[in-house]
Design a protein around this motif. Structure first.
Motif, PDB file in Angstrom:
ATOM      1  N   PHE A  25      -8.706  19.082  -8.984  1.00 35.30           N
ATOM      2  CA  PHE A  25      -7.857  19.259  -7.803  1.00 35.30           C
ATOM      3  C   PHE A  25      -8.685  19.689  -6.591  1.00 35.30           C
ATOM      4  CE2 PHE A  25      -4.741  21.615  -5.183  1.00 35.30           C
ATOM      5  CZ  PHE A  25      -3.849  20.592  -4.973  1.00 35.30           C
ATOM      6  N   ASN A  26      -9.703  20.507  -6.801  1.00 37.05           N
ATOM      7  CA  ASN A  26     -10.596  20.867  -5.694  1.00 37.05           C
ATOM      8  C   ASN A  26     -11.339  19.648  -5.163  1.00 37.05           C
ATOM      9  OD1 ASN A  26      -9.868  23.568  -5.812  1.00 37.05           O
ATOM     10  ND2 ASN A  26     -11.533  24.100  -7.210  1.00 37.05           N
ATOM     11  N   LEU A  27     -11.645  18.709  -6.032  1.00 39.37           N
ATOM     12  CA  LEU A  27     -12.277  17.461  -5.594  1.00 39.37           C
ATOM     13  C   LEU A  27     -11.334  16.666  -4.695  1.00 39.37           C
ATOM     14  CD1 LEU A  27     -14.780  15.625  -5.877  1.00 39.37           C
ATOM     15  CD2 LEU A  27     -13.650  14.549  -7.838  1.00 39.37           C
ATOM     16  N   VAL A  28     -10.049  16.683  -5.033  1.00 41.15           N
ATOM     17  CA  VAL A  28      -9.059  16.009  -4.187  1.00 41.15           C
ATOM     18  C   VAL A  28      -8.983  16.677  -2.820  1.00 41.15           C
ATOM     19  CG1 VAL A  28      -6.606  15.486  -3.936  1.00 41.15           C
ATOM     20  CG2 VAL A  28      -7.727  15.180  -6.146  1.00 41.15           C
ATOM     21  N   LEU A  29      -8.965  18.010  -2.796  1.00 37.36           N
ATOM     22  CA  LEU A  29      -8.935  18.724  -1.526  1.00 37.36           C
ATOM     23  C   LEU A  29     -10.166  18.416  -0.694  1.00 37.36           C
ATOM     24  CD1 LEU A  29      -7.598  22.258  -2.559  1.00 37.36           C
ATOM     25  CD2 LEU A  29      -6.337  20.360  -1.551  1.00 37.36           C
ATOM     26  N   GLY A  30     -11.319  18.289  -1.344  1.00 36.39           N
ATOM     27  CA  GLY A  30     -12.526  17.936  -0.605  1.00 36.39           C
ATOM     28  C   GLY A  30     -12.461  16.532  -0.035  1.00 36.39           C
ATOM     29  N   ALA A  31     -11.791  15.616  -0.753  1.00 34.78           N
ATOM     30  CA  ALA A  31     -11.675  14.237  -0.261  1.00 34.78           C
ATOM     31  C   ALA A  31     -10.837  14.157   0.996  1.00 34.78           C
ATOM     32  CB  ALA A  31     -11.082  13.346  -1.346  1.00 34.78           C
ATOM     33  N   ILE A  32      -9.923  15.114   1.187  1.00 38.41           N
ATOM     34  CA  ILE A  32      -9.100  15.106   2.406  1.00 38.41           C
ATOM     35  C   ILE A  32      -9.970  15.314   3.634  1.00 38.41           C
ATOM     36  CG2 ILE A  32      -7.217  16.293   3.595  1.00 38.41           C
ATOM     37  CD1 ILE A  32      -6.015  16.946   0.922  1.00 38.41           C
ATOM     38  N   MET A  33     -11.052  16.065   3.492  1.00 41.28           N
ATOM     39  CA  MET A  33     -11.895  16.387   4.636  1.00 41.28           C
ATOM     40  C   MET A  33     -12.802  15.232   5.049  1.00 41.28           C
ATOM     41  SD  MET A  33     -10.751  19.370   5.039  1.00 41.28           S
ATOM     42  CE  MET A  33      -9.902  20.649   4.114  1.00 41.28           C
ATOM     43  N   ILE A  34     -12.941  14.212   4.221  1.00 42.89           N
ATOM     44  CA  ILE A  34     -13.849  13.104   4.524  1.00 42.89           C
ATOM     45  C   ILE A  34     -13.128  12.079   5.400  1.00 42.89           C
ATOM     46  CG2 ILE A  34     -15.283  11.279   3.550  1.00 42.89           C
ATOM     47  CD1 ILE A  34     -15.492  12.907   1.005  1.00 42.89           C
ATOM     48  N   PRO A  35     -13.652  11.731   6.563  1.00 49.42           N
ATOM     49  CA  PRO A  35     -13.000  10.710   7.408  1.00 49.42           C
ATOM     50  C   PRO A  35     -13.018   9.350   6.718  1.00 49.42           C
ATOM     51  CG  PRO A  35     -14.747  11.875   8.606  1.00 49.42           C
ATOM     52  CD  PRO A  35     -14.857  12.281   7.188  1.00 49.42           C
ATOM     53  N   SER A  53       0.831  -1.214   0.000  1.00 46.86           N
ATOM     54  CA  SER A  53       0.000   0.000   0.000  1.00 46.86           C
ATOM     55  C   SER A  53       0.858   1.254   0.000  1.00 46.86           C
ATOM     56  CB  SER A  53      -0.930  -0.001   1.216  1.00 46.86           C
ATOM     57  OG  SER A  53      -1.795  -1.109   1.197  1.00 46.86           O
ATOM     58  N   ALA A  54       1.920   1.271   0.794  1.00 48.01           N
ATOM     59  CA  ALA A  54       2.769   2.460   0.874  1.00 48.01           C
ATOM     60  C   ALA A  54       3.479   2.720  -0.445  1.00 48.01           C
ATOM     61  CB  ALA A  54       3.780   2.302   2.005  1.00 48.01           C
ATOM     62  N   LEU A  55       4.049   1.677  -1.051  1.00 46.33           N
ATOM     63  CA  LEU A  55       4.738   1.861  -2.334  1.00 46.33           C
ATOM     64  C   LEU A  55       3.770   2.298  -3.429  1.00 46.33           C
ATOM     65  CD1 LEU A  55       7.182  -1.195  -2.330  1.00 46.33           C
ATOM     66  CD2 LEU A  55       7.779   1.208  -2.087  1.00 46.33           C
ATOM     67  N   GLY A  56       2.622   1.628  -3.492  1.00 48.38           N
ATOM     68  CA  GLY A  56       1.652   1.978  -4.513  1.00 48.38           C
ATOM     69  C   GLY A  56       1.086   3.368  -4.332  1.00 48.38           C
ATOM     70  N   ALA A  57       0.742   3.722  -3.091  1.00 50.04           N
ATOM     71  CA  ALA A  57       0.185   5.051  -2.828  1.00 50.04           C
ATOM     72  C   ALA A  57       1.203   6.143  -3.118  1.00 50.04           C
ATOM     73  CB  ALA A  57      -0.298   5.142  -1.382  1.00 50.04           C
ATOM     74  N   ALA A  58       2.473   5.909  -2.783  1.00 49.85           N
ATOM     75  CA  ALA A  58       3.506   6.915  -3.038  1.00 49.85           C
ATOM     76  C   ALA A  58       3.698   7.129  -4.540  1.00 49.85           C
ATOM     77  CB  ALA A  58       4.817   6.499  -2.381  1.00 49.85           C
ATOM     78  N   PHE A  64      -4.286  13.238   0.638  1.00 53.96           N
ATOM     79  CA  PHE A  64      -3.292  14.110   1.248  1.00 53.96           C
ATOM     80  C   PHE A  64      -1.936  13.928   0.588  1.00 53.96           C
ATOM     81  CE2 PHE A  64       0.114  14.732   4.393  1.00 53.96           C
ATOM     82  CZ  PHE A  64      -0.065  16.081   4.638  1.00 53.96           C
ATOM     83  N   GLY A  65      -1.574  12.690   0.241  1.00 55.09           N
ATOM     84  CA  GLY A  65      -0.316  12.451  -0.453  1.00 55.09           C
ATOM     85  C   GLY A  65      -0.285  13.108  -1.820  1.00 55.09           C
ATOM     86  N   LEU A  99       5.298   7.904   1.461  1.00 59.96           N
ATOM     87  CA  LEU A  99       5.452   6.479   1.761  1.00 59.96           C
ATOM     88  C   LEU A  99       5.374   6.222   3.261  1.00 59.96           C
ATOM     89  CD1 LEU A  99       7.826   4.036   0.015  1.00 59.96           C
ATOM     90  CD2 LEU A  99       7.842   4.090   2.496  1.00 59.96           C
ATOM     91  N   LEU A 100       6.047   7.051   4.047  1.00 55.86           N
ATOM     92  CA  LEU A 100       6.026   6.858   5.498  1.00 55.86           C
ATOM     93  C   LEU A 100       4.642   7.114   6.071  1.00 55.86           C
ATOM     94  CD1 LEU A 100       9.439   8.424   6.595  1.00 55.86           C
ATOM     95  CD2 LEU A 100       8.794   6.017   6.616  1.00 55.86           C
ATOM     96  N   PHE A 101       3.981   8.175   5.615  1.00 51.85           N
ATOM     97  CA  PHE A 101       2.636   8.458   6.101  1.00 51.85           C
ATOM     98  C   PHE A 101       1.682   7.298   5.797  1.00 51.85           C
ATOM     99  CE2 PHE A 101       3.129  13.357   5.953  1.00 51.85           C
ATOM    100  CZ  PHE A 101       3.721  13.313   7.202  1.00 51.85           C
ATOM    101  N   THR A 102       1.738   6.788   4.570  1.00 48.68           N
ATOM    102  CA  THR A 102       0.852   5.686   4.189  1.00 48.68           C
ATOM    103  C   THR A 102       1.226   4.403   4.915  1.00 48.68           C
ATOM    104  OG1 THR A 102       0.684   6.707   1.998  1.00 48.68           O
ATOM    105  CG2 THR A 102      -0.143   4.479   2.226  1.00 48.68           C
ATOM    106  N   LEU A 103       2.526   4.187   5.107  1.00 49.59           N
ATOM    107  CA  LEU A 103       2.977   3.000   5.832  1.00 49.59           C
ATOM    108  C   LEU A 103       2.424   2.985   7.250  1.00 49.59           C
ATOM    109  CD1 LEU A 103       4.914   0.492   5.720  1.00 49.59           C
ATOM    110  CD2 LEU A 103       6.643   1.972   6.736  1.00 49.59           C
ATOM    111  N   VAL A 104       2.528   4.109   7.938  1.00 54.28           N
ATOM    112  CA  VAL A 104       2.023   4.178   9.312  1.00 54.28           C
ATOM    113  C   VAL A 104       0.510   4.042   9.341  1.00 54.28           C
ATOM    114  CG1 VAL A 104       1.830   5.666  11.334  1.00 54.28           C
ATOM    115  CG2 VAL A 104       3.981   5.545  10.092  1.00 54.28           C
ATOM    116  N   ALA A 105      -0.180   4.722   8.404  1.00 53.96           N
ATOM    117  CA  ALA A 105      -1.644   4.667   8.392  1.00 53.96           C
ATOM    118  C   ALA A 105      -2.148   3.251   8.123  1.00 53.96           C
ATOM    119  CB  ALA A 105      -2.187   5.635   7.341  1.00 53.96           C
ATOM    120  N   THR A 106      -1.537   2.551   7.182  1.00 55.47           N
ATOM    121  CA  THR A 106      -1.977   1.192   6.874  1.00 55.47           C
ATOM    122  C   THR A 106      -1.575   0.216   7.970  1.00 55.47           C
ATOM    123  OG1 THR A 106      -1.649   1.728   4.524  1.00 55.47           O
ATOM    124  CG2 THR A 106      -1.966  -0.578   5.092  1.00 55.47           C
TER     125      THR A 106
END
Length: 310
Positions: A134-144, A107-112, A177-178, A225-232
């Motif tokens: 891009f605004n759609l991406v910013l809106g997706a950040i706000m969704i839990p 997941s981390a490698l693919g997401a990065a 966010f990435g 990669l680190l953010f996704t690694l920790v989250a997953t």
């Protein structure tokens, strides 16, 4: 004949010896007692739970309740706890650890890589609907992410992917966010003149991205990669609803099942089950700590420096 005597040259102020001059303290040498106390308090806030985990991993279940929580018992048994953790339930903990490494690593490698490609595209290309996308991406950040868990489960159930590793890996590949971070980083890390020079040399867009852009995006890539690694690695809710087979569990869901057995006295429960849960939690943070230590220098380095000749 009158002789004109030249005026004496003004005397220079007598300079004090270097030892007698007042010393100015540099900003790096200044000390602030309130700030130091605040930093020590923050350090203790973050390190105290880790210290408790290390101490608790050396105790039996009885010592967890009968001894002081922030110090070792009279009979430490860390090695025996580690051995019992890996042998409990026919060594299923090792399987959970392997599953977590696969889920988090892929997941981390693919997401990065996906975030780097999308962020580079948003930063260096202009197309119809660029701003809206891009605004759609910013809106997706706000969704839990928990709000998307049930719809994701229904979608994967229709596709027949529930109770498979893909049910955990595929949702983790999407990192809004990435993508946002890589778009901001790409704007400054990759000069437009470098892209134009590569195009003049006959390089295509894919070749420019994989041979030039990825090298310059390395620090941002490692950050995602680190953010996704920790989250997953720490993800609990998504694997809980997606997986039914205990042999597919990651560490988070597996240790939770052990904790339920210890509290409710389910099948396979033992008197030292809580100690195994604590020891398993300590073991689970070791790979994350190693990943941060190994990737820290890439995270902090500025590989884009000197990318364009002046």
């Amino acid at each position: 004949m009158t002789t004109v005597t030249p005026a004496p040259a003004p005397s220079k102020a007598k300079r004090l010896p270097a030892a007698a001059r007042p010393r100015r303290r540099s900003p790096a040498g200044r000390r602030s007692t309130p700030l130091t106390i605040a930093m020590l308090a923050i350090l203790a806030y973050f390190l105290l739970p880790l210290f408790w985990l290390v101490v608790a991993s050396t105790k039996s279940t009885q010592d967890l309740f009968n001894s002081f929580g922030l110090w070792f018992s009279q009979a430490p048994q860390l090695l025996s706890n580690i051995k019992a953790t890996f042998t409990q339930d026919d060594g299923v903990y090792g399987r959970w650890l392997f599953n977590t490494v696969i889920y988090a690593g892929v997941s981390a490698l693919g997401a990065a890589l996906l975030a780097a490609a999308a962020g580079y595209g948003f930063a260096k290309y202009r197309f119809r609907g660029h701003r809206a996308a891009f605004n759609l991406v910013l809106g997706a950040i706000m969704i839990p992410t928990t709000a998307l868990a049930i719809p994701t489960y229904l979608l994967f159930a229709k596709a027949g992917l529930v109770n498979t590793p893909w049910a955990v890996i595929l949702p983790s590949l999407v990192s809004p966010f990435g993508l946002y971070l890589m778009r901001i980083y790409s704007e400054d890390a990759i000069p437009d003149s470098l892209i134009e020079a590569a195009r003049m040399d006959g390089a295509g867009d894919l070749r420019i991205f994989f041979t030039i852009a990825l090298r310059l995006l390395a620090p941002g890539l490692v950050t995602v990669l680190l953010f996704t690694l920790v989250a997953t690695w720490n993800n609990y809710f998504l694997p809980l609803i997606m997986l039914n087979d205990p042999h597919l569990y990651p560490i988070t869901v597996g240790l939770s099942s052990w904790a339920d057995q210890a509290q409710n006295g389910g099948a396979g429960a033992s008197s030292d089950m809580l100690a195994l849960v604590v020891t398993g939690s300590l073991i689970s943070i070791v790979p994350l700590a190693l990943a941060f230590l190994m990737l820290q220098r890439y995270w902090q380095s500025g590989l884009a420096a000197g990318g364009v000749k002046q």
